[in-house]
Scaffold this active site. Structure first.
Site, PDB file in Angstrom:
ATOM      1  CB  SER A 131      -0.860  -0.018   1.262  1.00 40.06           C
ATOM      2  OG  SER A 131      -1.415   1.243   1.496  1.00 40.06           O
ATOM      3  CE1 TYR A 156      -4.098  -2.124   4.854  1.00 48.09           C
ATOM      4  CE2 TYR A 156      -3.416   0.128   4.355  1.00 48.09           C
ATOM      5  CZ  TYR A 156      -3.827  -1.128   3.928  1.00 48.09           C
ATOM      6  OH  TYR A 156      -3.949  -1.391   2.585  1.00 48.09           O
TER       7      TYR A 156
HETATM    8  N1  LIG Z   1      -8.499  -0.322  -2.373  1.00 46.63           N
HETATM    9  C1  LIG Z   1      -7.434   0.453  -2.126  1.00 46.63           C
HETATM   10  O1  LIG Z   1      -7.471   1.670  -2.302  1.00 46.63           O
HETATM   11  C2  LIG Z   1      -6.158  -0.163  -1.624  1.00 46.63           C
HETATM   12  C3  LIG Z   1      -5.046   0.679  -1.446  1.00 46.63           C
HETATM   13  C4  LIG Z   1      -3.845   0.132  -0.991  1.00 46.63           C
HETATM   14  C5  LIG Z   1      -3.757  -1.221  -0.739  1.00 46.63           C
HETATM   15  N2  LIG Z   1      -4.854  -2.018  -0.902  1.00 46.63           N
HETATM   16  C6  LIG Z   1      -4.706  -3.448  -0.615  1.00 46.63           C
HETATM   17  O2  LIG Z   1      -5.206  -4.180  -1.726  1.00 46.63           O
HETATM   18  C7  LIG Z   1      -5.787  -5.408  -1.281  1.00 46.63           C
HETATM   19  C8  LIG Z   1      -7.211  -5.514  -1.777  1.00 46.63           C
HETATM   20  O3  LIG Z   1      -7.945  -4.399  -1.251  1.00 46.63           O
HETATM   21  P1  LIG Z   1      -9.475  -4.163  -1.531  1.00 46.63           P
HETATM   22  O4  LIG Z   1      -9.677  -2.713  -1.666  1.00 46.63           O
HETATM   23  O5  LIG Z   1      -9.951  -5.091  -2.577  1.00 46.63           O
HETATM   24  O6  LIG Z   1     -10.065  -4.595  -0.108  1.00 46.63           O
HETATM   25  P2  LIG Z   1     -11.324  -5.503   0.241  1.00 46.63           P
HETATM   26  O7  LIG Z   1     -11.529  -5.366   1.715  1.00 46.63           O
HETATM   27  O8  LIG Z   1     -12.464  -5.171  -0.649  1.00 46.63           O
HETATM   28  O9  LIG Z   1     -10.810  -6.951  -0.109  1.00 46.63           O
HETATM   29  C9  LIG Z   1     -10.103  -7.771   0.780  1.00 46.63           C
HETATM   30  C10 LIG Z   1     -10.850  -9.096   0.896  1.00 46.63           C
HETATM   31  O10 LIG Z   1     -10.084  -9.930   1.781  1.00 46.63           O
HETATM   32  C11 LIG Z   1     -11.015 -10.684   2.542  1.00 46.63           C
HETATM   33  N3  LIG Z   1     -10.360 -11.118   3.780  1.00 46.63           N
HETATM   34  C12 LIG Z   1     -10.107 -10.388   4.896  1.00 46.63           C
HETATM   35  N4  LIG Z   1      -9.481 -11.157   5.805  1.00 46.63           N
HETATM   36  C13 LIG Z   1      -9.327 -12.395   5.254  1.00 46.63           C
HETATM   37  C14 LIG Z   1      -8.770 -13.614   5.697  1.00 46.63           C
HETATM   38  N5  LIG Z   1      -8.210 -13.723   6.920  1.00 46.63           N
HETATM   39  N6  LIG Z   1      -8.804 -14.679   4.868  1.00 46.63           N
HETATM   40  C15 LIG Z   1      -9.362 -14.600   3.631  1.00 46.63           C
HETATM   41  N7  LIG Z   1      -9.909 -13.453   3.160  1.00 46.63           N
HETATM   42  C16 LIG Z   1      -9.889 -12.369   3.958  1.00 46.63           C
HETATM   43  C17 LIG Z   1     -12.180  -9.754   2.795  1.00 46.63           C
HETATM   44  O11 LIG Z   1     -13.394 -10.466   3.069  1.00 46.63           O
HETATM   45  C18 LIG Z   1     -12.244  -8.957   1.494  1.00 46.63           C
HETATM   46  O12 LIG Z   1     -13.225  -9.494   0.622  1.00 46.63           O
HETATM   47  C19 LIG Z   1      -5.640  -5.396   0.236  1.00 46.63           C
HETATM   48  O13 LIG Z   1      -4.457  -6.053   0.584  1.00 46.63           O
HETATM   49  C20 LIG Z   1      -5.513  -3.923   0.571  1.00 46.63           C
HETATM   50  O14 LIG Z   1      -4.832  -3.729   1.783  1.00 46.63           O
HETATM   51  C21 LIG Z   1      -6.050  -1.514  -1.347  1.00 46.63           C
END
Ligand SMILES: NC(=O)c1ccc[n+]([C@@H]2O[C@H](COP(=O)([O-])OP(=O)(O)OC[C@H]3O[C@@H](n4cnc5c(N)ncnc54)[C@H](O)[C@@H]3O)[C@@H](O)[C@H]2O)c1
Length: 325
Positions: A131, A156
């Site tokens: 991130s 985080y």
């Molecule tokens: N969306 C953004 O702007 C953004 C920015 C920086 C980093 N990220 C990273 O990108 C990745 C995807 O983000 P996103 O926006 O799709 O988030 P999201 O929360 O929509 O997706 C993450 C998914 O992981 C699942 N999850 C959580 N804990 C779990 C576990 N223990 N086992 C299995 N599944 C689990 C959740 O149910 C969720 O569906 C994440 O690692 C997030 O930290 C996202």
């Protein structure tokens, strides 16, 4: 004979859903894993999965990535040479409330996958989400993957940095290819309800005030989902794995947008004027983000194309359809 598939964790999440859809359309076989965590609407996660159900090359497992026994049982059935780990406890603000969930999923979960993947013969690439939060107190703009990142300001961010350090360790110890992607505020259709575009649209629709932190003096490098997906795909297929088995890439848009401009664009697309409540800076948040994407451009051919005006309009079109407005 085990079936060869790409493992996508967090497949019911915002980015995981879009990536899975993209890979299936390209003809890959995908095993999706997600524990459907209740951090935000589980109905939305199930609705995303419904969009994927029609593909014969897709199978979904409701499972927790930190459960080693459960994950091992998947390795007994499939041959995973490529993994994209997008499962996470996301969100900076919630990490002030429930820090333990971040360690469980983002650190232990990643470690479980690394431990299983390292025994896979001819393993190709372990891609995982980091991130822009790892840049923490870095105030040199734009943020470069060459910058020091040892000043996280939220749990985080600290867990995302730990992911990068664990990946480095595995690449070093086992000559195991890993690719960390530092996403910069991703938005778009089927987005996350805890993020600005969705959160603000919801409040505006319900005629409730939106909270604007740091009195609106915030800038973000907002990145449209389709651009992120092309970046993830290019990272998964990257050809420099032998030369650079450990790699980090910034996946941002590289154009910083003022938060107030973002709100204005949302107001225009939704046709609703927001009631704004100005608030001080939130703990754990950073004032501005901006990605230096030179290395991603050079090595991955990553070239984000979607201006925020177009991306937000697409988001609002989806939002109106989804909520039948
Ligand atoms: N969306 C953004 O702007 C953004 C920015 C920086 C980093 N990220 C990273 O990108 C990745 C995807 O983000 P996103 O926006 O799709 O988030 P999201 O929360 O929509 O997706 C993450 C998914 O992981 C699942 N999850 C959580 N804990 C779990 C576990 N223990 N086992 C299995 N599944 C689990 C959740 O149910 C969720 O569906 C994440 O690692 C997030 O930290 C996202």
């Amino acid at each position: 004979m085990k079936k060869t598939s790409i493992l996508v964790t967090g497949a019911a999440g915002f980015i995981g859903f879009h990536l899975t859809n993209f890979l299936l359309k390209k003809g890959f076989s995908v095993v999706g894993v997600d524990n459907l965590s209740p951090y935000y609407s589980v109905d939305l996660k199930r609705d995303r999965l419904k969009q994927l159900e029609g593909h014969s090359n897709f199978i979904f497992y409701e499972a927790d990535i930190s459960n080693k026994k459960m994950m091992k049982s998947l390795w007994n059935k499939y041959e995973f040479k490529k993994i994209v780990n997008l499962a996470a406890q996301a969100g900076v603000r919630y990490s002030l409330i429930n820090p333990f969930e971040y360690i469980k999923t983002n650190v232990t979960g990643l470690l479980v996958l690394l431990e299983l993947a390292r025994f896979q013969e001819n393993f190709e690439n372990f891609v995982y989400a980091s991130s822009s939060s790892v840049y923490g107190k870095n105030n040199k703009h734009p943020f470069s993957v060459e910058d020091r990142v040892d000043t996280p300001i939220s749990v985080y961010a600290a867990t995302k940095r730990m992911d990068e350090l664990l990946a480095h360790t595995y690449t070093h110890l086992y000559n195991f290819p890993t690719t960390g992607l530092r996403f910069f505020t991703v938005y778009g259709p089927w987005g996350r309800p805890d993020q600005a575009a969705f959160l603000f649209a919801d409040k505006m629709r319900k005629k409730e005030p939106i909270h604007i932190f740091n009195n609106g003096e915030m800038q973000r490098d907002f990145t449209y989902i389709d651009d992120i997906i092309t970046g993830i795909y290019a990272s998964l297929m990257r050809e420099n794995l032998k030369k650079n088995p450990y790699r980090l890439y910034n996946l941002g848009n590289s154009h910083t947008v003022e938060l107030m401009k973002y709100v204005e664009l949302l107001e225009d697309s939704l046709g609703i004027k927001a009631q704004k409540k100005f608030m001080p800076m939130q703990m754990g948040d950073v004032k501005a983000t901006c990605a230096d994407i030179a290395q991603s451009q050079k090595e991955l051919g990553y070239n984000p194309k979607t201006p925020v005006e177009e991306g937000l309009k697409n988001f609002i079109d989806w939002y109106k359809t989804y909520y039948k407005i």
